[in-house]
Write a protein that holds these residues in place. Structure first.
Motif, PDB file in Angstrom:
ATOM      1  N   VAL A   1      39.232 -73.153  -2.203  1.00  0.00           N
ATOM      2  CA  VAL A   1      40.485 -73.932  -2.969  1.00  0.00           C
ATOM      3  C   VAL A   1      40.229 -74.255  -4.431  1.00  0.00           C
ATOM      4  O   VAL A   1      38.965 -74.699  -4.843  1.00  0.00           O
ATOM      5  CB  VAL A   1      40.599 -75.360  -2.090  1.00  0.00           C
ATOM      6  CG1 VAL A   1      41.385 -76.193  -2.711  1.00  0.00           C
ATOM      7  CG2 VAL A   1      40.751 -75.002  -0.750  1.00  0.00           C
ATOM      8  N   GLY A   2      41.156 -73.857  -5.240  1.00  0.00           N
ATOM      9  CA  GLY A   2      41.116 -73.732  -6.672  1.00  0.00           C
ATOM     10  C   GLY A   2      40.237 -72.865  -7.271  1.00  0.00           C
ATOM     11  O   GLY A   2      40.063 -73.026  -8.418  1.00  0.00           O
ATOM     12  N   GLY A   3      39.739 -71.879  -6.510  1.00  0.00           N
ATOM     13  CA  GLY A   3      38.827 -70.871  -7.143  1.00  0.00           C
ATOM     14  C   GLY A   3      39.355 -69.581  -7.668  1.00  0.00           C
ATOM     15  O   GLY A   3      40.700 -69.476  -7.454  1.00  0.00           O
ATOM     16  N   ASP A   4      38.614 -68.670  -8.136  1.00  0.00           N
ATOM     17  CA  ASP A   4      39.139 -67.405  -8.457  1.00  0.00           C
ATOM     18  C   ASP A   4      39.648 -66.638  -7.216  1.00  0.00           C
ATOM     19  O   ASP A   4      39.207 -66.810  -6.029  1.00  0.00           O
ATOM     20  CB  ASP A   4      38.260 -66.643  -9.246  1.00  0.00           C
ATOM     21  CG  ASP A   4      37.836 -67.193 -10.289  1.00  0.00           C
ATOM     22  OD1 ASP A   4      38.681 -67.994 -11.091  1.00  0.00           O
ATOM     23  OD2 ASP A   4      36.466 -67.229 -10.826  1.00  0.00           O
ATOM     24  N   PRO A   5      40.770 -65.765  -7.539  1.00  0.00           N
ATOM     25  CA  PRO A   5      41.148 -64.928  -6.309  1.00  0.00           C
ATOM     26  C   PRO A   5      39.774 -63.759  -6.033  1.00  0.00           C
ATOM     27  O   PRO A   5      39.175 -63.585  -6.770  1.00  0.00           O
ATOM     28  CB  PRO A   5      42.158 -64.132  -6.781  1.00  0.00           C
ATOM     29  CG  PRO A   5      42.042 -64.277  -8.387  1.00  0.00           C
ATOM     30  CD  PRO A   5      41.536 -65.520  -8.561  1.00  0.00           C
TER      31      PRO A   5
END
Length: 283
Positions: free
Chosen positions: A62-66
């Protein structure tokens, strides 16, 4: 062009086999005399390819890089170890092949051990190399964990080059060697003018095998030594989520596969650029 079409056809065929088996396969796997001979075809073991590919666009957390960016960055870290290991293995393999061709007693004494070296399990060898490396330094520069991974990659890469190039160096016909001797050509001139050109058809396939072996060595080395940042470590981290997010595991595996294809493609491109006959056939 034909090579690209062949690769594309192989990828499409693999995808059709995957989805076909998932459609008709037993969710619990195919058993024969109580032994599972074919894998389970349920969503936990074999997610749909669309689900795996779609997972690349989702954030890792969640909220991280793809995930595609995380896998790409990890692949670049592993690629460094692969490149260093491949170059080191190629140099060692070249020197061993030339030495074994030059001195027959060296070939007789060394070649069995070169073959025997590939029977040592990497999962047992990797921690030993990492332990030795932790006590070394290059001048004032301390040994880095990725150097151990590169050493493991070189360990696998040198073998196909040494064996393939040795076969190529010894391939010239006796009459060609007699012709070089009639010109008073020494060993070095014979090596450069006769043996190395004759070894070219054996060298490039050996380099492709060495590139693939270097990728395998680097990934297994990262897994065995716990080196962070690379594809191998990513496989371990994503495997912990296999029960809840099986498609995520396959993103790391596909990253390793693409890395191997990239290395093989670079070697193939070098062959085309360095071989006039191959360049002419591509036109």
């Amino acid at each position: 062009m034909r090579t690209a079409l062949g690769v594309l056809g192989a990828v499409l065929l693999g995808g059709l086999v995957w989805e076909g088996y998932k459609a008709v396969g037993d969710p619990d796997g195919t058993l024969l005399f109580g032994v599972r001979v074919l894998p389970r075809a349920d969503d936990a073991a074999m997610p749909h390819l669309t689900e795996i590919l779609g997972r690349f666009g989702d954030p890792e957390r969640v909220g991280g890089d793809p995930i595609w960016l995380v896998v790409t960055n990890a692949g670049l870290v592993t690629l460094r170890s692969v490149a260093v290991g491949f170059l080191a293995g190629a140099l060692v393999g070249l020197l061993l092949a030339v030495l074994m061709q030059r001195l027959r007693w060296v070939r007789r004494g060394l070649l069995p051990y070169v073959v025997l070296s590939q029977t040592v399990p990497l999962i047992a060898l990797a921690p030993v190399i990492a332990g030795w490396g932790g006590r070394l330094s290059i001048g004032s520069y301390p040994w880095q964990p990725w150097m151990s991974v590169a050493t493991i990659a070189a360990y696998l890469a040198f073998f196909p080059i040494a064996v393939g190039l040795l076969r190529g160096l010894t391939s010239p016909a006796p009459i060609a060697e007699e012709l070089m001797r009639s010109y008073a050509a020494g060993w070095w001139r014979t090596l450069v003018k006769l043996r190395l050109p004759a070894a070219t058809p054996y060298l490039y396939p050996a380099l492709r095998l060495a590139g693939a072996a270097a990728v395998v060595g680097a990934v297994v080395g990262e897994i065995s030594t716990g080196t962070r940042g690379g594809i191998g470590r990513l496989v371990i981290e994503y495997s912990r989520e296999a029960t809840t997010d099986p498609a995520k595991v396959y993103t790391a595996l596909l990253g390793a596969v693409l890395l191997g294809l990239l290395v093989a493609g670079v070697v193939g491109l070098a062959e085309i650029l360095l071989t006039p006959g191959r360049r002419a056939s591509m036109r």
